[in-house]
Scaffold this motif. Sequence first.
Motif, PDB file in Angstrom:
ATOM      1  N   VAL A   4       0.779  -1.713   0.973  1.00 33.79           N
ATOM      2  CA  VAL A   4       0.321  -2.098   2.310  1.00 33.79           C
ATOM      3  C   VAL A   4       0.327  -3.619   2.334  1.00 33.79           C
ATOM      4  O   VAL A   4      -0.383  -4.265   1.562  1.00 33.79           O
ATOM      5  CB  VAL A   4      -1.085  -1.555   2.619  1.00 33.79           C
ATOM      6  N   PRO A  80      -2.774   2.967  -1.030  1.00 34.39           N
ATOM      7  CA  PRO A  80      -1.746   2.079  -1.597  1.00 34.39           C
ATOM      8  C   PRO A  80      -1.990   1.801  -3.079  1.00 34.39           C
ATOM      9  O   PRO A  80      -3.127   1.775  -3.542  1.00 34.39           O
ATOM     10  CB  PRO A  80      -1.919   0.797  -0.777  1.00 34.39           C
ATOM     11  N   CYS A  83      -1.735  -4.123  -2.580  1.00 31.70           N
ATOM     12  CA  CYS A  83      -1.657  -4.738  -1.257  1.00 31.70           C
ATOM     13  C   CYS A  83      -1.234  -6.201  -1.408  1.00 31.70           C
ATOM     14  O   CYS A  83      -2.068  -7.066  -1.698  1.00 31.70           O
ATOM     15  CB  CYS A  83      -2.998  -4.658  -0.530  1.00 31.70           C
TER      16      CYS A  83
END
Length: 310
Positions: A4, A80, A83
């Motif tokens: 992400v 995720p 990030c």
Amino acid sequence: MKLVFAGTPEVAVPALDALLDSGRHEVVAVVTRPDAPAGRGRRLVASPVAQRAEEAGIEVLKPARPREPEFLERLREIGPDCCPVVAYGALLPRVALDIPAHGWVNLHFSLLPAWRGAAPVQHSLMSGDEITGASTFLIEEGLDSGPVYGTVTETIRPTDTSGDLLTRLAFAGAGLLAATMDGIADGTLKAVPQPADGVTLAPKISVDDARVDWAAPALRVDRVVRGCTPAPGAWTTFRGERLKLVQVSPVPDRTDLAPGQLSVGKNDVYAGTGSHAVELLWVQAQGKKPMRAADWARGVRIADGETLGG
């Protein structure tokens, strides 16, 4: 890894593109700042990162604050692995930092621990650094203080503005961030704690910081102008009105002018400083577009003895 990406301005787009094109990782969503008013009509416009994500068909999350329960819940649902972050523009709470298995990894435009903060490129230029670069590091709750995964260096050129330098760093840093994701995924890259020595801070440049002090040496005047271009824009005053300085050039052999004193030739304009003069190359008067300083001087009909800066 499942990624992400968090970022907001145009400078973050090259890094997003590098991750989208990497072939190794899947960018499943982006986090960006909410739409903001822009232009004369002040209509709400999505951030450059949001626009790029929408073109790529990626989910876009725009929390007003990254501690909002709805945002945190969605992030947990996505799950995720990591990030990556470039100029997101909001502080991340611990509860968000703990969600991805490999944390949040920031691309910062300085050689850490130098220039921690919001404006590293501007401060590097204004301080006269000859070398700068970009770093990837694991975000923790301190200000840009987390352990570093990797760096790239960049030479600062004599005429660089912060816009010029940031553009080059955005592309060099994009490759660094992609390589950092590869190393984390492979387990071959370990973050190294930053040294305690060499820490400098780079807070946001205010409008007051961007005001030119004509009693300062010419090199300092030049650095302030380049460091504050394009934003927030170096400035002075002339006849009580603000005048933006877009480009100047030190002139070492011109030492006859007092600080701020103007000298106008047929095709050139000089201003005195605390050392030698600078030539004004491009300026922008209030309500006007940028123009050559010689054209501006002809238009305002500068009298003998007039000065900049009041």
